[in-house]
Write a protein that holds these residues in place. Structure first.
Motif, PDB file in Angstrom:
ATOM      1  N   GLN A  50      37.862 -80.259  -8.190  1.00 20.49           N
ATOM      2  CA  GLN A  50      36.834 -80.275  -9.219  1.00 20.49           C
ATOM      3  C   GLN A  50      35.508 -79.734  -8.660  1.00 20.49           C
ATOM      4  OE1 GLN A  50      37.380 -81.088 -12.335  1.00 20.49           O
ATOM      5  NE2 GLN A  50      39.452 -81.938 -12.100  1.00 20.49           N
ATOM      6  N   PRO A  51      34.653 -79.159  -9.537  1.00 22.27           N
ATOM      7  CA  PRO A  51      33.334 -78.680  -9.062  1.00 22.27           C
ATOM      8  C   PRO A  51      32.340 -79.810  -8.839  1.00 22.27           C
ATOM      9  CG  PRO A  51      33.578 -78.261 -11.407  1.00 22.27           C
ATOM     10  CD  PRO A  51      34.901 -78.777 -10.932  1.00 22.27           C
ATOM     11  N   VAL A  52      32.616 -81.003  -9.434  1.00 28.42           N
ATOM     12  CA  VAL A  52      31.734 -82.165  -9.243  1.00 28.42           C
ATOM     13  C   VAL A  52      32.587 -83.358  -8.854  1.00 28.42           C
ATOM     14  CG1 VAL A  52      29.988 -81.328 -10.874  1.00 28.42           C
ATOM     15  CG2 VAL A  52      31.869 -82.753 -11.695  1.00 28.42           C
ATOM     16  N   LEU A  53      31.914 -84.346  -8.284  1.00 28.01           N
ATOM     17  CA  LEU A  53      32.638 -85.549  -7.870  1.00 28.01           C
ATOM     18  C   LEU A  53      33.010 -86.369  -9.090  1.00 28.01           C
ATOM     19  CD1 LEU A  53      33.665 -87.299  -5.550  1.00 28.01           C
ATOM     20  CD2 LEU A  53      31.445 -88.452  -5.530  1.00 28.01           C
ATOM     21  N   ARG A  54      34.285 -86.613  -9.237  1.00 29.97           N
ATOM     22  CA  ARG A  54      34.793 -87.421 -10.355  1.00 29.97           C
ATOM     23  C   ARG A  54      35.887 -88.317  -9.798  1.00 29.97           C
ATOM     24  NH1 ARG A  54      39.073 -86.784 -13.950  1.00 29.97           N
ATOM     25  NH2 ARG A  54      38.757 -87.808 -15.971  1.00 29.97           N
ATOM     26  N   GLY A  55      35.640 -89.602  -9.806  1.00 33.14           N
ATOM     27  CA  GLY A  55      36.585 -90.512  -9.177  1.00 33.14           C
ATOM     28  C   GLY A  55      36.229 -90.697  -7.707  1.00 33.14           C
ATOM     29  N   ARG A  56      37.220 -90.601  -6.830  1.00 30.28           N
ATOM     30  CA  ARG A  56      37.005 -90.835  -5.405  1.00 30.28           C
ATOM     31  C   ARG A  56      37.290 -89.556  -4.631  1.00 30.28           C
ATOM     32  NH1 ARG A  56      39.761 -96.022  -2.738  1.00 30.28           N
ATOM     33  NH2 ARG A  56      38.199 -96.941  -4.131  1.00 30.28           N
ATOM     34  N   LEU A  57      36.448 -89.252  -3.669  1.00 29.61           N
ATOM     35  CA  LEU A  57      36.631 -88.066  -2.841  1.00 29.61           C
ATOM     36  C   LEU A  57      37.781 -88.268  -1.866  1.00 29.61           C
ATOM     37  CD1 LEU A  57      35.482 -85.267  -1.962  1.00 29.61           C
ATOM     38  CD2 LEU A  57      34.115 -86.530  -0.262  1.00 29.61           C
ATOM     39  N   GLN A 115      33.301 -76.954   3.068  1.00 25.05           N
ATOM     40  CA  GLN A 115      32.724 -76.349   1.872  1.00 25.05           C
ATOM     41  C   GLN A 115      32.642 -77.384   0.755  1.00 25.05           C
ATOM     42  OE1 GLN A 115      34.384 -72.350   0.952  1.00 25.05           O
ATOM     43  NE2 GLN A 115      35.745 -72.758   2.708  1.00 25.05           N
ATOM     44  N   LEU A 116      31.563 -77.353   0.008  1.00 25.05           N
ATOM     45  CA  LEU A 116      31.335 -78.367  -1.035  1.00 25.05           C
ATOM     46  C   LEU A 116      31.273 -77.778  -2.434  1.00 25.05           C
ATOM     47  CD1 LEU A 116      28.641 -80.546   0.789  1.00 25.05           C
ATOM     48  CD2 LEU A 116      31.109 -80.940   0.628  1.00 25.05           C
ATOM     49  N   ASP A 117      31.620 -76.487  -2.598  1.00 26.21           N
ATOM     50  CA  ASP A 117      31.608 -75.920  -3.946  1.00 26.21           C
ATOM     51  C   ASP A 117      32.757 -76.445  -4.792  1.00 26.21           C
ATOM     52  OD1 ASP A 117      33.308 -74.608  -2.164  1.00 26.21           O
ATOM     53  OD2 ASP A 117      33.451 -72.862  -3.501  1.00 26.21           O
ATOM     54  N   GLN A 118      33.853 -76.847  -4.135  1.00 27.08           N
ATOM     55  CA  GLN A 118      34.994 -77.465  -4.815  1.00 27.08           C
ATOM     56  C   GLN A 118      35.362 -78.736  -4.054  1.00 27.08           C
ATOM     57  OE1 GLN A 118      36.729 -76.344  -7.628  1.00 27.08           O
ATOM     58  NE2 GLN A 118      35.074 -74.844  -7.867  1.00 27.08           N
ATOM     59  N   LEU A 119      35.628 -79.814  -4.808  1.00 27.49           N
ATOM     60  CA  LEU A 119      35.882 -81.111  -4.191  1.00 27.49           C
ATOM     61  C   LEU A 119      37.308 -81.582  -4.517  1.00 27.49           C
ATOM     62  CD1 LEU A 119      32.541 -82.944  -5.099  1.00 27.49           C
ATOM     63  CD2 LEU A 119      33.073 -81.692  -2.999  1.00 27.49           C
ATOM     64  N   HIS A 120      37.995 -82.060  -3.480  1.00 28.68           N
ATOM     65  CA  HIS A 120      39.294 -82.702  -3.673  1.00 28.68           C
ATOM     66  C   HIS A 120      39.038 -84.161  -4.070  1.00 28.68           C
ATOM     67  CE1 HIS A 120      42.176 -79.652  -2.215  1.00 28.68           C
ATOM     68  NE2 HIS A 120      41.161 -79.232  -1.451  1.00 28.68           N
ATOM     69  N   VAL A 121      39.396 -84.504  -5.302  1.00 29.69           N
ATOM     70  CA  VAL A 121      39.096 -85.849  -5.795  1.00 29.69           C
ATOM     71  C   VAL A 121      40.378 -86.522  -6.284  1.00 29.69           C
ATOM     72  CG1 VAL A 121      36.743 -85.234  -6.449  1.00 29.69           C
ATOM     73  CG2 VAL A 121      38.593 -85.001  -8.113  1.00 29.69           C
ATOM     74  N   ARG A 122      40.329 -87.843  -6.302  1.00 27.16           N
ATOM     75  CA  ARG A 122      41.389 -88.683  -6.866  1.00 27.16           C
ATOM     76  C   ARG A 122      40.785 -89.468  -8.018  1.00 27.16           C
ATOM     77  NH1 ARG A 122      43.539 -91.264  -1.160  1.00 27.16           N
ATOM     78  NH2 ARG A 122      44.532 -89.370  -0.316  1.00 27.16           N
ATOM     79  N   ALA A 123      41.417 -89.362  -9.183  1.00 31.11           N
ATOM     80  CA  ALA A 123      40.881 -90.041 -10.363  1.00 31.11           C
ATOM     81  C   ALA A 123      42.037 -90.565 -11.215  1.00 31.11           C
ATOM     82  CB  ALA A 123      40.007 -89.096 -11.185  1.00 31.11           C
ATOM     83  N   PHE A 124      41.733 -91.560 -12.024  1.00 32.47           N
ATOM     84  CA  PHE A 124      42.704 -92.129 -12.953  1.00 32.47           C
ATOM     85  C   PHE A 124      42.340 -91.700 -14.369  1.00 32.47           C
ATOM     86  CE2 PHE A 124      43.251 -94.828  -9.304  1.00 32.47           C
ATOM     87  CZ  PHE A 124      44.605 -95.126  -9.302  1.00 32.47           C
ATOM     88  N   ASP A 125      43.301 -91.093 -15.066  1.00 31.69           N
ATOM     89  CA  ASP A 125      43.094 -90.662 -16.447  1.00 31.69           C
ATOM     90  C   ASP A 125      44.113 -91.334 -17.352  1.00 31.69           C
ATOM     91  OD1 ASP A 125      40.979 -88.824 -15.929  1.00 31.69           O
ATOM     92  OD2 ASP A 125      42.479 -87.418 -15.137  1.00 31.69           O
ATOM     93  N   ARG A 126      43.714 -91.640 -18.573  1.00 31.30           N
ATOM     94  CA  ARG A 126      44.649 -92.195 -19.554  1.00 31.30           C
ATOM     95  C   ARG A 126      45.457 -91.044 -20.148  1.00 31.30           C
ATOM     96  NH1 ARG A 126      44.562 -97.092 -21.877  1.00 31.30           N
ATOM     97  NH2 ARG A 126      44.999 -96.212 -23.932  1.00 31.30           N
ATOM     98  N   GLU A 127      46.764 -91.047 -19.902  1.00 37.34           N
ATOM     99  CA  GLU A 127      47.625 -89.967 -20.340  1.00 37.34           C
ATOM    100  C   GLU A 127      48.899 -90.524 -20.967  1.00 37.34           C
ATOM    101  OE1 GLU A 127      48.481 -87.332 -17.151  1.00 37.34           O
ATOM    102  OE2 GLU A 127      46.363 -86.959 -16.640  1.00 37.34           O
TER     103      GLU A 127
END
Length: 413
Positions: free
Chosen positions: A137-144, A156-168
């Protein structure tokens, strides 16, 4: 697309001849596997092969033909789904009420039942739950994900590897149904039904393989959140297993690629529910007939053998805390047309001797009797004494299951 292979249609206990070029080597392997399980008999004939059905109904798609075995002996086609739903403790699908046994067949009926439940779930809205996702993601969403960020982005910080929970909706409850809908599509013969199955299947996620869906089904626990999925999962289990109450051809991972229902197993499930509901108002209940309550034979060659009735009922006795046992056996036989066989009499006498009082040994046989109810009593005795009483009850399989249950309550001794 619906199956367009030519059909070979026969009823249970009927036979049909197939030319030698109608069966491939793979077909012969499938049919021999079915024969080993007691579903049918395949023998050589002058022009090719002779196929004889046993007490099994349903459909097996072969490479060059489609084998369809229709219910014939006990339960008429228009009533089959009602009795199956009764045995499975689920609601009767609307499609079953307007079905006639001529064009569709058992496979299309089960597919219609699954489709009806899935369409209902779609109208209500599919269940969604939180699913853990890893994304860039381009911004922090959830946990890095620090490890992935350091090893893959090298600071590099232009793209972030994040872990998030989504309702699906991509959860196990829905993936099971998506896989079952695709399995139903492969068995359907009706173009309209196939089109509806395809449209609805697109709205569900898939688990990949029937085996994965079946494993998910075994792990499913029903709560208030997913209780509305129970009926749909019941029909999905039949389609994914390829069978009925006894799930034919699932042992050892073998499958016929079709949908088959063993009628004796269905009848046992029907009798089990009929008898349970018949004695419940009077304080009766079913009890296990194995383990400590089983009848065992020891001292012979090999391992110990057991005698186990299809059902053992505990009935309240005259005393406050007294209960008497009553063995009940389901027989998928024409006992409306001929007498009870000597083997079944011996079997029921063993049950009565093992479970009921010495001064009043008794047992019950319940058999299908198309077109009416019947009750008769067999008195078994010797010159020295009476050996037992066997009550033979015939259940009208042309009647609705609820009506049969009301009669069972008055007839069960």
């Amino acid at each position: 697309m619906p199956d367009r292979r030519p059909e070979v249609r026969l009823g249970e206990y009927e036979s049909a001849e197939l030319a030698s070029d109608q069966l491939t080597a793979r077909d012969l392997d499938r049919l021999h596997a079915l024969q080993a399980r007691g579903c049918l008999t395949l023998t050589t004939a002058r022009a090719g092969w002779r196929l004889k059905a046993d007490a099994t109904v349903g459909v097996v798609p072969l490479d060059r033909v489609r084998l369809v075995i229709k219910p014939k002996f006990a339960i008429p086609g228009e009533q089959l789904m009602a009795w199956l739903a009764y045995a499975l403790h689920t609601t009767v699908p609307t499609a079953a009420r307007r079905w006639s046994s001529s064009p569709d067949g058992y496979a299309d009926l089960v597919a219609s039942a699954l489709l009806e439940e899935c369409e209902k779930l779609l109208r209500e809205g599919l269940r969604r739950d939180y699913v853990r996702r890893q994304s860039l993601q381009p911004v922090l969403r959830g946990r890095l994900d620090v490890a992935a960020q350091v090893t893959r982005r090298f600071g590099q910080l232009d793209q972030l590897h994040v872990r998030a929970f989504d309702r699906e909706a991509d959860i196990g409850d829905n993936r099971i149904l998506g896989t079952a809908l695709m399995a139903a599509l492969s068995l359907s013969t009706d173009a309209g039904l196939a089109r509806r199955l395809h449209d609805v299947a697109d709205a569900f996620p898939h688990s990949g393989t029937p085996a994965a869906a079946l494993r998910a089904l075994e792990r499913t626990q029903y709560t208030r959140l997913n209780a509305r999925y129970r009926a749909a999962h019941t029909w999905a289990r039949l389609l994914l297993h390829g069978g009925g109450p006894n799930d034919l051809l699932t042992d050892h991972g073998s499958t016929a690629g079709g949908l088959l229902l063993a009628m004796p197993a269905l009848w046992e499930a029907v009798v089990r529910r009929l008898a349970t509901e018949a004695v419940a108002p009077h304080g009766g209940r079913p009890v296990p007939s194995n383990g400590k309550t089983g009848i065992t034979v020891r001292g012979d060659l090999g391992s110990a053998s057991t005698f186990r009735p299809d059902m053992l009922l505990s009935l309240p006795g005259p005393g406050t805390h007294q209960h008497a046992l009553l063995p009940v056996d389901a027989k998928y036989k024409r006992y409306d047309r001929h007498g009870v066989s000597a083997g079944d009499i011996h079997q029921l006498l063993t049950y009565s001797a093992g479970y009921t009082p010495v001064n009043a040994p008794r047992a019950v046989i319940v058999h299908p009797q198309p077109g009416g109810y019947a009750q008769r009593t067999l008195q078994v005795g010797s010159p020295q004494r009476g050996l037992g009483v066997i009550h033979v009850l015939g259940i009208d399989t042309h009647a609705p299951p609820e009506q049969a249950g009301a009669w069972m309550r008055t007839a069960l001794p």
